[in-house]
Scaffold this motif. Sequence first.
Motif, mmCIF file in Angstrom:
data_model
loop_
_atom_site.group_PDB
_atom_site.id
_atom_site.type_symbol
_atom_site.label_atom_id
_atom_site.label_comp_id
_atom_site.label_asym_id
_atom_site.label_seq_id
_atom_site.Cartn_x
_atom_site.Cartn_y
_atom_site.Cartn_z
ATOM 1 N N ALA A 1 0.832 -1.202 0.000
ATOM 2 C CA ALA A 1 0.000 0.000 0.000
ATOM 3 C C ALA A 1 0.868 1.255 0.000
ATOM 4 C CB ALA A 1 -0.940 0.000 1.199
ATOM 5 N N ILE A 2 1.951 1.245 0.756
ATOM 6 C CA ILE A 2 2.868 2.396 0.781
ATOM 7 C C ILE A 2 3.437 2.642 -0.614
ATOM 8 C CG2 ILE A 2 5.107 3.217 1.634
ATOM 9 C CD1 ILE A 2 4.379 1.806 4.313
ATOM 10 N N ARG A 3 3.875 1.574 -1.288
ATOM 11 C CA ARG A 3 4.414 1.708 -2.648
ATOM 12 C C ARG A 3 3.343 2.190 -3.624
ATOM 13 N NH1 ARG A 3 6.985 -3.070 -1.118
ATOM 14 N NH2 ARG A 3 5.440 -4.318 -2.216
ATOM 15 N N ALA A 4 2.127 1.659 -3.492
ATOM 16 C CA ALA A 4 1.037 2.061 -4.387
ATOM 17 C C ALA A 4 0.745 3.548 -4.232
ATOM 18 C CB ALA A 4 -0.213 1.227 -4.111
ATOM 19 N N LEU A 5 0.690 4.035 -3.008
ATOM 20 C CA LEU A 5 0.438 5.462 -2.760
ATOM 21 C C LEU A 5 1.599 6.323 -3.265
ATOM 22 C CD1 LEU A 5 -1.062 5.153 0.809
ATOM 23 C CD2 LEU A 5 -2.278 6.028 -1.202
ATOM 24 N N ALA A 6 2.816 5.854 -3.055
ATOM 25 C CA ALA A 6 4.001 6.615 -3.460
ATOM 26 C C ALA A 6 4.020 6.861 -4.969
ATOM 27 C CB ALA A 6 5.267 5.900 -3.012
ATOM 28 N N LYS A 7 3.447 5.959 -5.744
ATOM 29 C CA LYS A 7 3.380 6.156 -7.204
ATOM 30 C C LYS A 7 2.630 7.436 -7.560
ATOM 31 C CE LYS A 7 3.358 1.272 -8.392
ATOM 32 N NZ LYS A 7 2.538 0.183 -8.940
ATOM 33 N N TYR A 8 1.755 7.869 -6.674
ATOM 34 C CA TYR A 8 0.962 9.075 -6.899
ATOM 35 C C TYR A 8 1.491 10.265 -6.099
ATOM 36 C CZ TYR A 8 -2.264 5.870 -9.102
ATOM 37 O OH TYR A 8 -2.818 4.923 -9.935
ATOM 38 N N GLY A 9 2.657 10.097 -5.470
ATOM 39 C CA GLY A 9 3.239 11.174 -4.679
ATOM 40 C C GLY A 9 2.576 11.359 -3.328
#
Length: 137
Positions: free
Chosen positions: A98-106
């Motif tokens: 989830a952290i990586r998924a959110l990071a893709k959007y800044g």
Amino acid sequence: MKYKVAVASSDGHTVDSHFGHVQSFSIYEVDEETGSYEDVEERDVGAACSGGECAGSSPASGCGGRNGAGEGDSPMEKIAASLSDVSYVLVARIGPHAIRALAKYGVTAYDIVLPIDEAIGKINGFRKKIGERKRKA
């Protein structure tokens, strides 16, 4: 400058919910200068995990991974996309996918269990310090 924070709360007062279990996030708009904030929206996202377990029978098929059709189709990816307009997500717990998924959007995620006003205050204080350091550099 104003920015948005998505908060996972079961009672509307405390950051206390797990990212994968939350059905909706309260979206707050924060004024960086004054620290004031207002609840502007309740955003339904549908829980990525249910009953404490991921939706699939294995990590590759449940909320922690991709369900076979490619990038961006897992429940975590869909929730991250729906939160792409916020700067921060505040939750009680969050996993690495989830952290990586959110990071893709800044979007930056913080796992923090505090009353919402204190949590937003901490985020805003941190944001101000970073801004001050950037201006000095």
